[in-house]
Design an enzyme around this catalytic site. Structure first.
Site, mmCIF file in Angstrom:
data_model
loop_
_atom_site.group_PDB
_atom_site.id
_atom_site.type_symbol
_atom_site.label_atom_id
_atom_site.label_comp_id
_atom_site.label_asym_id
_atom_site.label_seq_id
_atom_site.Cartn_x
_atom_site.Cartn_y
_atom_site.Cartn_z
ATOM 1 N N HIS A 5 2.238 -4.244 -11.090
ATOM 2 C CA HIS A 5 1.050 -5.422 -11.299
ATOM 3 C C HIS A 5 1.083 -5.395 -12.857
ATOM 4 O O HIS A 5 0.910 -6.658 -13.298
ATOM 5 C CB HIS A 5 -0.014 -5.182 -10.316
ATOM 6 C CG HIS A 5 -0.972 -6.239 -10.600
ATOM 7 N ND1 HIS A 5 -0.781 -7.570 -9.976
ATOM 8 C CD2 HIS A 5 -2.339 -6.421 -10.882
ATOM 9 C CE1 HIS A 5 -1.702 -8.292 -10.663
ATOM 10 N NE2 HIS A 5 -2.870 -7.666 -10.788
ATOM 11 N N SER B 154 0.840 -1.299 -0.065
ATOM 12 C CA SER B 154 0.114 0.058 0.024
ATOM 13 C C SER B 154 0.901 1.283 0.053
ATOM 14 O O SER B 154 0.344 2.214 -0.631
ATOM 15 C CB SER B 154 -0.994 0.017 1.247
ATOM 16 O OG SER B 154 -0.343 0.101 2.244
ATOM 17 N N ARG C 20 1.760 -8.169 -17.847
ATOM 18 C CA ARG C 20 1.656 -7.743 -19.293
ATOM 19 C C ARG C 20 2.949 -7.799 -20.020
ATOM 20 O O ARG C 20 3.107 -7.608 -21.252
ATOM 21 C CB ARG C 20 0.965 -6.370 -19.319
ATOM 22 C CG ARG C 20 -0.486 -6.339 -18.883
ATOM 23 C CD ARG C 20 -1.389 -7.448 -19.573
ATOM 24 N NE ARG C 20 -2.697 -7.366 -18.983
ATOM 25 C CZ ARG C 20 -3.868 -7.659 -19.502
ATOM 26 N NH1 ARG C 20 -3.621 -8.455 -20.625
ATOM 27 N NH2 ARG C 20 -5.078 -7.553 -18.934
ATOM 28 N N ASN D 146 -0.820 4.344 -9.927
ATOM 29 C CA ASN D 146 0.299 4.458 -8.988
ATOM 30 C C ASN D 146 1.409 3.253 -9.195
ATOM 31 O O ASN D 146 1.106 2.349 -10.023
ATOM 32 C CB ASN D 146 -0.274 4.264 -7.772
ATOM 33 C CG ASN D 146 -0.974 3.235 -7.222
ATOM 34 O OD1 ASN D 146 -0.700 2.183 -7.488
ATOM 35 N ND2 ASN D 146 -2.373 2.971 -6.797
ATOM 36 N N ARG E 23 -19.509 4.349 -36.071
ATOM 37 C CA ARG E 23 -18.167 3.611 -35.430
ATOM 38 C C ARG E 23 -18.150 2.045 -35.293
ATOM 39 O O ARG E 23 -17.398 1.272 -35.051
ATOM 40 C CB ARG E 23 -17.667 3.973 -33.878
ATOM 41 C CG ARG E 23 -18.485 3.837 -33.063
ATOM 42 C CD ARG E 23 -18.184 4.636 -31.578
ATOM 43 N NE ARG E 23 -19.084 4.499 -30.819
ATOM 44 C CZ ARG E 23 -19.145 4.492 -29.479
ATOM 45 N NH1 ARG E 23 -18.095 4.763 -28.937
ATOM 46 N NH2 ARG E 23 -20.083 4.669 -28.531
ATOM 47 N N HIS F 231 -7.431 -3.525 -16.064
ATOM 48 C CA HIS F 231 -6.673 -3.127 -14.757
ATOM 49 C C HIS F 231 -7.361 -1.791 -14.047
ATOM 50 O O HIS F 231 -7.288 -0.967 -14.491
ATOM 51 C CB HIS F 231 -5.163 -2.582 -15.172
ATOM 52 C CG HIS F 231 -4.341 -3.905 -15.635
ATOM 53 N ND1 HIS F 231 -3.720 -4.678 -15.076
ATOM 54 C CD2 HIS F 231 -4.299 -4.237 -17.056
ATOM 55 C CE1 HIS F 231 -3.184 -5.625 -15.703
ATOM 56 N NE2 HIS F 231 -3.457 -5.392 -16.871
HETATM 57 C C1 FAD Z 1 -2.494 -13.474 -20.092
HETATM 58 C C2 FAD Z 1 -3.788 -12.684 -19.719
HETATM 59 C C3 FAD Z 1 -4.753 -13.293 -20.531
HETATM 60 C C4 FAD Z 1 -6.164 -12.880 -20.179
HETATM 61 N N1 FAD Z 1 -7.293 -13.048 -20.691
HETATM 62 C C5 FAD Z 1 -8.462 -12.601 -20.412
HETATM 63 C C6 FAD Z 1 -9.666 -13.058 -21.189
HETATM 64 O O1 FAD Z 1 -9.626 -14.109 -21.769
HETATM 65 N N2 FAD Z 1 -10.848 -12.559 -20.586
HETATM 66 C C7 FAD Z 1 -10.927 -11.614 -19.807
HETATM 67 O O2 FAD Z 1 -12.052 -11.346 -19.369
HETATM 68 N N3 FAD Z 1 -9.816 -10.978 -19.165
HETATM 69 C C8 FAD Z 1 -8.736 -11.552 -19.321
HETATM 70 N N4 FAD Z 1 -7.523 -11.049 -18.925
HETATM 71 C C9 FAD Z 1 -7.594 -9.944 -18.018
HETATM 72 C C10 FAD Z 1 -7.573 -10.410 -16.514
HETATM 73 O O3 FAD Z 1 -8.636 -11.398 -16.077
HETATM 74 C C11 FAD Z 1 -7.658 -9.299 -15.612
HETATM 75 O O4 FAD Z 1 -8.869 -8.670 -15.758
HETATM 76 C C12 FAD Z 1 -6.435 -8.331 -15.938
HETATM 77 O O5 FAD Z 1 -5.157 -8.843 -16.101
HETATM 78 C C13 FAD Z 1 -6.263 -7.287 -14.764
HETATM 79 O O6 FAD Z 1 -5.797 -7.895 -13.636
HETATM 80 P P1 FAD Z 1 -6.175 -7.697 -12.228
HETATM 81 O O7 FAD Z 1 -7.844 -7.866 -12.075
HETATM 82 O O8 FAD Z 1 -5.410 -8.504 -11.299
HETATM 83 O O9 FAD Z 1 -5.871 -6.301 -12.001
HETATM 84 P P2 FAD Z 1 -6.693 -4.994 -11.017
HETATM 85 O O10 FAD Z 1 -7.937 -4.931 -11.629
HETATM 86 O O11 FAD Z 1 -5.844 -3.790 -11.597
HETATM 87 O O12 FAD Z 1 -6.927 -5.618 -9.939
HETATM 88 C C14 FAD Z 1 -5.533 -5.617 -8.978
HETATM 89 C C15 FAD Z 1 -5.412 -6.388 -7.972
HETATM 90 O O13 FAD Z 1 -6.688 -5.932 -7.020
HETATM 91 C C16 FAD Z 1 -7.503 -7.017 -6.617
HETATM 92 N N5 FAD Z 1 -8.751 -6.756 -7.085
HETATM 93 C C17 FAD Z 1 -9.010 -5.914 -8.009
HETATM 94 N N6 FAD Z 1 -10.692 -5.768 -8.091
HETATM 95 C C18 FAD Z 1 -11.123 -6.757 -7.058
HETATM 96 C C19 FAD Z 1 -12.225 -7.250 -6.935
HETATM 97 N N7 FAD Z 1 -13.355 -6.865 -7.692
HETATM 98 N N8 FAD Z 1 -12.429 -8.344 -6.002
HETATM 99 C C20 FAD Z 1 -11.290 -8.910 -5.290
HETATM 100 N N9 FAD Z 1 -9.976 -8.306 -5.715
HETATM 101 C C21 FAD Z 1 -9.841 -7.528 -6.449
HETATM 102 C C22 FAD Z 1 -6.818 -8.433 -7.320
HETATM 103 O O14 FAD Z 1 -6.085 -8.927 -6.086
HETATM 104 C C23 FAD Z 1 -6.131 -8.020 -8.222
HETATM 105 O O15 FAD Z 1 -5.230 -8.835 -8.844
HETATM 106 C C24 FAD Z 1 -6.523 -11.733 -19.055
HETATM 107 C C25 FAD Z 1 -5.075 -11.222 -18.488
HETATM 108 C C26 FAD Z 1 -3.948 -11.657 -19.024
HETATM 109 C C27 FAD Z 1 -2.604 -11.044 -18.264
#
Ligand code: FAD
Length: 258
Positions: free
Chosen positions: A203, A79, A208, A197, A181, A104
């Site tokens: 992350h 944090s 990525r 941040n 569009r 993200h």
């Molecule tokens: C290789 C790859 C393939 C992917 N393929 C797909 C796909 O086919 N379809 C698809 O829809 N997405 C896909 N994604 C997107 C993936 O599911 C995530 O949405 C994206 O990588 C953002 O990651 P995140 O949720 O960890 O990040 P952020 O949204 O930035 O969240 C950061 C962290 O905060 C916590 N957090 C955030 N929101 C919540 C919540 N609501 N509840 C609990 N904890 C939370 C989690 O610990 C999370 O890791 C893919 C991602 C990658 C890297």
């Protein structure tokens, strides 16, 4: 029409510190003098935030800001990194890329070029390397984007006529463009203003800038890391580069998801 193959990353904003207020806070808490060895506000603010948690200003351990923030990464006190914030503009990126980027959520803010307001009749298009590198694929791509752009133009023209009774010119254009569009491809170039941040950026880079990520977002993540390693080395110099067979780069660190 322009075809783009390389994204651009502009680091357009960073924080500043109000030294007088910081000194006032320190004086109010009987800290006569505290200094650190970074001029990067984001790094200094992260250190201050960490030190507020333990009120450890009076007797800092040796090693300066880099050592302090490395310890934060080691113990996963993530944090603290949320207090370091930067602003970027990404251009030369596709709508496919931004669709992935905006997944993200935590610690990110976005403002993206509006296809409802902005005329896309002269839009550029982002071509994936594996398409561009193959003559037949490239020809298919060129034909597809030319068709899409022609369809967009025709739709805008017809819809502008259809909405001619709408008095407000801006509204009339918006009504036409927001519908037209629908025929533009994922390859359409876009621009997006991004605020994130340090914790969120780390992350993003972890997810990525690796071999499993889609190549365009991997390129952007690698550029962001290039920029941030210069901008804030205490927060981003722990990554090691690895080259993939296709010449693209991945970044790896021992500090996972702090
Ligand atoms: C290789 C790859 C393939 C992917 N393929 C797909 C796909 O086919 N379809 C698809 O829809 N997405 C896909 N994604 C997107 C993936 O599911 C995530 O949405 C994206 O990588 C953002 O990651 P995140 O949720 O960890 O990040 P952020 O949204 O930035 O969240 C950061 C962290 O905060 C916590 N957090 C955030 N929101 C919540 C919540 N609501 N509840 C609990 N904890 C939370 C989690 O610990 C999370 O890791 C893919 C991602 C990658 C890297």
């Amino acid at each position: 029409m322009d075809i783009i193959r390389e994204p651009r990353v502009y680091l357009v904003g960073r924080q500043i510190i109000d030294d007088a207020e910081l000194d006032r806070f320190l004086a109010d808490h009987d800290v006569r003098a505290w200094e650190t060895d970074t001029d990067v506000a984001g790094q200094k603010l992260s250190e201050i935030a960490g030190r507020v948690c333990y009120m450890s200003f009076a007797r800092p351990r040796p090693g300066g800001n880099a050592t302090y923030l490395r310890h934060i990464l080691e113990v996963g006190h993530g944090s603290v990194l949320e207090h370091a914030v930067w602003n970027f503009i990404f251009t030369g990126v596709s709508r496919s890329f931004t669709h992935e980027l905006v997944r993200h959520r935590a610690g990110w803010g976005y403002s993206q070029l509006s296809q409802r307001y902005v005329d896309e009749s002269t839009a550029s298009f982002v071509e994936p390397d594996c398409v561009a590198d193959d003559a037949e694929c490239h020809a298919i791509f060129e034909a597809a984007i030319a068709d899409a752009q022609a369809a967009y133009l025709k739709l805008v023209e017809r819809l502008t006529t259809r909405f001619e009774s709408v008095e407000d010119k801006t509204m009339r254009r918006k009504l036409a463009r927001q519908a037209a569009r629908c025929v533009l491809p994922n390859a359409t170039e876009t621009k997006i203003f991004v605020t994130a941040n340090a914790r969120a950026l780390r992350h993003f880079i972890e997810l990525r800038c690796n071999e499993f990520a889609e190549p365009e977002i991997r390129k952007v993540a690698a550029r962001v890391l290039d920029v941030m390693r210069v901008e804030a080395p205490s927060l981003f110099s722990d990554y090691e580069w690895k080259a993939l067979d296709d010449g693209s780069r991945t970044a790896h660190t021992v500090f996972h998801k702090v």
